[in-house]
Design an enzyme around this catalytic site. Structure first.
Site, PDB file in Angstrom:
ATOM      1  N   ASP A  78     -66.156 -87.731 -46.488  1.00 16.82           N
ATOM      2  CA  ASP A  78     -64.859 -88.524 -46.036  1.00 16.82           C
ATOM      3  C   ASP A  78     -64.158 -89.297 -47.257  1.00 16.82           C
ATOM      4  OD1 ASP A  78     -63.053 -89.573 -43.912  1.00 16.82           O
ATOM      5  OD2 ASP A  78     -63.609 -91.498 -45.069  1.00 16.82           O
TER       6      ASP A  78
ATOM      7  N   GLU B 199     -81.700 -77.821 -52.371  1.00 15.83           N
ATOM      8  CA  GLU B 199     -82.945 -78.120 -52.131  1.00 15.83           C
ATOM      9  C   GLU B 199     -83.285 -77.627 -50.687  1.00 15.83           C
ATOM     10  OE1 GLU B 199     -84.852 -81.773 -52.864  1.00 15.83           O
ATOM     11  OE2 GLU B 199     -83.494 -82.074 -54.688  1.00 15.83           O
TER      12      GLU B 199
END
Length: 539
Positions: free
Chosen positions: A211, A266
């Site tokens: 955001d 990851e």
């Protein structure tokens, strides 16, 4: 709290998100499971079958974190817990498990530019100029005359600085004064935000919408913003009178985005999309998605605040995102929780049905990810909220010049004949739309020719054709009413034709259209498009 075992997401390629259809849920207004008038996580879980039936790939959840709700969840007081009005972490885990079982991925908002002033970090920061968190927010001394440190203005109106008597300094807030600005330059702040992202990834989240990420860092020199040149656009807030060169969009933001991307990598097939608004959004969207090591996509505002949907606007927007490996992947939306409903912005009630069908087909034909806002598949209209009933702080502050965001956040209608429209309470936090019962899910589900069933058909077709989902796009023709473009992938060529006007238009003879119809909003010949019509042909 120990995180649960990760609920595995649906299996797919590492770029499952490329061309994905993503459904935005505003939790307060989707479904209320406990009758308190506010939607919640269990209500969402109970209705995920509806989302899956549309042919969506993922769900984006607007904030459900602990918050005093001054900005309805975008003022976070605890990044790693669920606000009690929405449920518990266990409820969230159950939501993720159900979504994954239905083949849906879960994307959540992350608000990294600011917190609530109730957040313990801010409470510690304001307590002392020398504490461990003293520099976690943006603080500055007053000028010699006591005025704020710079001329920066808040998005919601008035100066972006508020005096704090405890520290005898001003703190920065680009939005409400209850939303103090985090100091994104601080390595400790960055690490805490990355740890928060890891917390949610460990709970099975599949990606993030970031955001207002271009507000994440400011100019430490606190340089005044210059005045904006005059335009023909109405200025409703002091914020509109400045070029926002120094309170946002700092050159160090991309390096932080690379850290976020490395963390997502990851975890495998994660997805990140940036919310970037403002006059410089096109440059920033490309900057923030460049090189394959920052964010995956950027969320365009080209259509969300447009006064009208025109061929030129669509053609220009598409041209800015060519199939170029050095440029990121776009995301498009016609509606969201911050913008008025498109059928109320862009057409008249008499044309709403035809327009909504054309609009949905157009969105599904664009190159990029597409976002549908809850109720868009029903053709929900903007609800006129009386001033005394407004809850939106921006609308209240700028009345009547800002159209209320509340009008797009009203409860989802599930059962047309029910007193509570199937939402879960007869007195919800915002009123029901007066015409929304006739647009309810059960009403449209039973009508084979409804917008709801049209949405299912369109998205099923999009998912079945690589040319529509992720193929190249080439604009063939555009004038004041018609737009034609070609989508192509894996040897398949599709012609997409749209009439944006309220009168029938002849298709130019230069556009070859001797193909098989995949989708059409109308019956009849392909030489003339009725008002607000669209079609997709396989050439």
């Amino acid at each position: 709290m120990t995180a649960p075992a990760v609920q595995s997401a649906p299996s797919a390629s590492e770029q499952w998100w490329k061309g994905a259809a993503i459904y935005q849920i505003y939790p307060r207004s989707f479904a209320d499971s406990n009758g308190d008038g506010i939607g919640d996580l269990n209500g969402i879980t109970a209705h995920l079958d509806h989302v899956a039936s549309l042919g969506m790939d993922a769900v984006w959840l607007s904030p459900f974190f602990t918050s005093p709700m001054k900005d309805f969840g975008y003022d976070v007081a605890n990044y790693r817990d669920v606000d009690p009005i929405f449920g518990t972490l266990a409820d969230f885990d159950a939501l993720v498990a159900r979504a994954h079982a239905l083949g849906l991925r879960i994307i959540i908002d992350q608000v990294y530019s600011h917190t609530s002033n109730d957040h313990p970090w801010f409470q510690a920061s304001r307590a002392s100029r020398s504490g461990d968190m003293a520099d976690w927010y943006v603080w500055a001394d007053a000028k010699a005359d006591g005025s704020p440190p710079s001329n920066w203005q808040s998005v919601f109106g008035g100066p972006a600085w508020t005096w704090d008597a405890r520290r005898q300094q001003y703190y920065l807030h680009n939005f409400l004064k209850e939303q103090p600005q985090l100091n994104g330059h601080n390595p400790a702040v960055q690490q805490e935000l990355l740890d928060t992202a890891r917390f949610w990834l460990d709970r099975g989240v599949d990606g993030f919408r970031l955001d207002a990420i271009n507000f994440a860092m400011h100019d430490p020199a606190l340089t005044d913003n210059p005045p904006a040149p005059a335009t023909n656009r109405a200025r409703t807030r002091p914020f509109d009178f400045q070029l926002k060169l120094h309170n946002q969009s700092h050159a160090d933001i991309p390096a932080f985005l690379e850290r976020i991307r490395a963390l997502l990598d990851e975890y495998g097939a994660g997805f990140t999309v940036a919310e970037i608004g403002g006059e410089d959004s096109d440059r920033e969207m490309k900057l923030f998605t460049a090189g394959g090591k920052r964010l995956d996509s950027a969320y365009s505002f080209d259509f969300l605040y447009a006064d009208a949907l025109k061929p030129e606007l669509v053609a220009d927007s598409l041209a800015r995102w060519p199939n170029d490996p050095t440029i990121g992947w776009p995301s498009w939306a016609f509606e969201n929780h911050d913008a008025p409903r498109a059928v109320s912005r862009w057409t008249t009630p008499g044309n709403a049905r035809a327009f909504a069908r054309m609009k949905l087909l157009l969105l599904a034909s664009l190159r990029g990810n597409i976002f549908l806002y809850q109720g868009e598949e029903l053709g929900l209209t903007q609800v006129d909220i009386a001033f005394e009933d407004l809850l939106d702080p921006e609308a209240i502050a700028n009345w009547p010049m800002t159209l209320s965001r509340d009008g797009a956040r009203t409860p989802m209608p599930w059962v047309g004949a029910a007193d509570d429209l199937g939402f879960g309470s007869v007195t919800p936090w915002l009123p029901f739309g007066g015409d929304h019962a006739a647009l309810a899910v059960d009403v449209q589900d039973a009508d084979a020719d409804s917008l709801l069933n049209w949405t299912r058909r369109v998205l099923t077709t999009r998912n079945a054709h690589p040319a529509l989902r992720a193929g190249d796009l080439r604009v063939l023709f555009s004038d004041d009413a018609l737009l034609a473009f070609e989508r192509a992938a894996d040897g398949e060529r599709l012609l997409c034709l749209f009439n944006f006007s309220d009168t029938a238009r002849r298709v130019p003879e230069t556009i070859a259209r001797d193909g098989a119809v995949l989708l059409a909003t109308h019956d009849g010949d392909m030489d003339t498009l009725p008002a607000f019509a669209g079609l997709v042909l396989r050439l």
